[in-house]
Each structure stands twice: as C-alpha cells, then as structure tokens.
Design a protein around this motif. Structure first.
Motif, PDB file in Angstrom:
ATOM      1  N   UNK A   1       0.813  -1.218   0.000  1.00  7.82           N
ATOM      2  CA  UNK A   1       0.000   0.000   0.000  1.00  7.82           C
ATOM      3  C   UNK A   1       0.843   1.262   0.000  1.00  7.82           C
ATOM      4  N   UNK A   2       2.113   1.129  -0.230  1.00  8.20           N
ATOM      5  CA  UNK A   2       3.005   2.273  -0.296  1.00  8.20           C
ATOM      6  C   UNK A   2       4.167   1.921  -1.205  1.00  8.20           C
ATOM      7  N   UNK A   3       5.259   2.645  -1.050  1.00  7.02           N
ATOM      8  CA  UNK A   3       6.439   2.393  -1.887  1.00  7.02           C
ATOM      9  C   UNK A   3       7.158   1.112  -1.472  1.00  7.02           C
ATOM     10  N   UNK A   4       7.171   0.837  -0.153  1.00 11.01           N
ATOM     11  CA  UNK A   4       7.858  -0.352   0.362  1.00 11.01           C
ATOM     12  C   UNK A   4       7.325  -0.705   1.754  1.00 11.01           C
ATOM     13  N   UNK A   5       7.733  -1.879   2.238  1.00  8.49           N
ATOM     14  CA  UNK A   5       7.484  -2.298   3.616  1.00  8.49           C
ATOM     15  C   UNK A   5       8.784  -2.921   4.117  1.00  8.49           C
ATOM     16  N   UNK A   6       9.126  -2.645   5.361  1.00 10.63           N
ATOM     17  CA  UNK A   6      10.347  -3.235   5.910  1.00 10.63           C
ATOM     18  C   UNK A   6      10.131  -4.731   6.105  1.00 10.63           C
ATOM     19  N   UNK A   7      11.194  -5.490   5.912  1.00 11.00           N
ATOM     20  CA  UNK A   7      11.109  -6.951   5.968  1.00 11.00           C
ATOM     21  C   UNK A   7      10.501  -7.444   7.273  1.00 11.00           C
ATOM     22  N   UNK A   8      10.952  -6.917   8.406  1.00 15.20           N
ATOM     23  CA  UNK A   8      10.420  -7.418   9.678  1.00 15.20           C
ATOM     24  C   UNK A   8       8.941  -7.067   9.834  1.00 15.20           C
TER      25      UNK A   8
ATOM     26  N   UNK B   1       5.475 -14.699  11.974  1.00 14.86           N
ATOM     27  CA  UNK B   1       6.132 -14.652  13.276  1.00 14.86           C
ATOM     28  C   UNK B   1       5.149 -14.050  14.265  1.00 14.86           C
ATOM     29  N   UNK B   2       5.399 -14.286  15.557  1.00 17.38           N
ATOM     30  CA  UNK B   2       4.458 -13.815  16.576  1.00 17.38           C
ATOM     31  C   UNK B   2       4.676 -12.370  16.978  1.00 17.38           C
ATOM     32  N   UNK B   3       5.920 -11.889  16.911  1.00 15.61           N
ATOM     33  CA  UNK B   3       6.214 -10.532  17.356  1.00 15.61           C
ATOM     34  C   UNK B   3       7.494 -10.032  16.703  1.00 15.61           C
ATOM     35  N   UNK B   4       7.763  -8.749  16.899  1.00 14.65           N
ATOM     36  CA  UNK B   4       8.905  -8.110  16.260  1.00 14.65           C
ATOM     37  C   UNK B   4      10.240  -8.711  16.616  1.00 14.65           C
ATOM     38  N   UNK B   5      10.405  -9.099  17.876  1.00 12.81           N
ATOM     39  CA  UNK B   5      11.676  -9.696  18.298  1.00 12.81           C
ATOM     40  C   UNK B   5      11.927 -11.009  17.556  1.00 12.81           C
ATOM     41  N   UNK B   6      10.878 -11.773  17.348  1.00 16.70           N
ATOM     42  CA  UNK B   6      11.024 -13.035  16.613  1.00 16.70           C
ATOM     43  C   UNK B   6      11.356 -12.748  15.143  1.00 16.70           C
ATOM     44  N   UNK B   7      10.740 -11.712  14.568  1.00 15.19           N
ATOM     45  CA  UNK B   7      11.029 -11.326  13.186  1.00 15.19           C
ATOM     46  C   UNK B   7      12.498 -10.956  13.039  1.00 15.19           C
TER      47      UNK B   7
ATOM     48  N   UNK C   1      19.306 -12.760   3.183  1.00 13.55           N
ATOM     49  CA  UNK C   1      19.623 -11.345   3.406  1.00 13.55           C
ATOM     50  C   UNK C   1      19.433 -11.063   4.887  1.00 13.55           C
ATOM     51  N   UNK C   2      20.438 -10.492   5.512  1.00 12.50           N
ATOM     52  CA  UNK C   2      20.425 -10.292   6.962  1.00 12.50           C
ATOM     53  C   UNK C   2      19.934  -8.908   7.395  1.00 12.50           C
ATOM     54  N   UNK C   3      19.474  -8.081   6.445  1.00 22.47           N
ATOM     55  CA  UNK C   3      19.040  -6.723   6.785  1.00 22.47           C
ATOM     56  C   UNK C   3      17.608  -6.731   7.318  1.00 22.47           C
ATOM     57  N   UNK C   4      17.443  -6.375   8.585  1.00 23.31           N
ATOM     58  CA  UNK C   4      16.117  -6.352   9.204  1.00 23.31           C
ATOM     59  C   UNK C   4      15.254  -5.243   8.624  1.00 23.31           C
ATOM     60  N   UNK C   5      15.870  -4.143   8.278  1.00 23.48           N
ATOM     61  CA  UNK C   5      15.127  -2.981   7.778  1.00 23.48           C
ATOM     62  C   UNK C   5      15.098  -2.941   6.243  1.00 23.48           C
ATOM     63  N   UNK C   6      15.385  -4.078   5.632  1.00 20.06           N
ATOM     64  CA  UNK C   6      15.364  -4.194   4.179  1.00 20.06           C
ATOM     65  C   UNK C   6      14.033  -3.691   3.638  1.00 20.06           C
TER      66      UNK C   6
END
Length: 68
Positions: free
Chosen positions: A7-14, A23-29, A45-50
């Motif tokens: 619904x926008x330009x992008x969404x962060x992977x987590x 996943x159940x929550x952000x820490x698990x993501x 890819x190890x980038x959480x904010x990808x």
C-alpha cells in the motif's frame, strides 16, 4: 505462492513478516532475519530494515509470498 498487496512504496522486511503472521512478534522477526532463515528473491539477506518492494519474493519456513 501467496501474494501481498503493497500500500506504499515499500514495507520493511520485519514488518512484512509480522503482517503475514509468519512470526508472533517483532523480536522473533528480527531473530529469524539475523539467523539467515529468510530468503529475499532467492538469497539470504540479513538486513532487518530491508525495504521490500513490488516484484520481490520473500520465503520463510516453507512459505513464499510475492509482493504486488
């Protein structure tokens, strides 16, 4: 393969992992990304904010989603 409508330009992977209820929550993501358990367009890819954008394919735990 599932699809996810962006619904926008992008969404962060987590955020995507949480939105899909893979996943159940952000820490698990963050953990599954840091441990290399998530594939971005077929590669680890190890980038959480990808920034995931239209056309990308994300795979995790036997599940796959294409961003549309």
């Amino acid at each position: 393969m599932k699809t996810f409508t962006l619904k926008g330009e992008y969404i962060q992977l987590i955020q995507l992992l949480k939105a899909l209820n893979w996943v159940e929550h952000g820490a698990m993501a963050q953990y599954v990304v840091e441990e290399g358990m998530v594939l971005y367009n077929g590669e680890v890819d190890f980038r959480k904010r990808l920034k995931v954008r239209v056309g990308d394919v994300i795979s995790f735990d036997g599940q796959e989603v294409k961003i549309i």
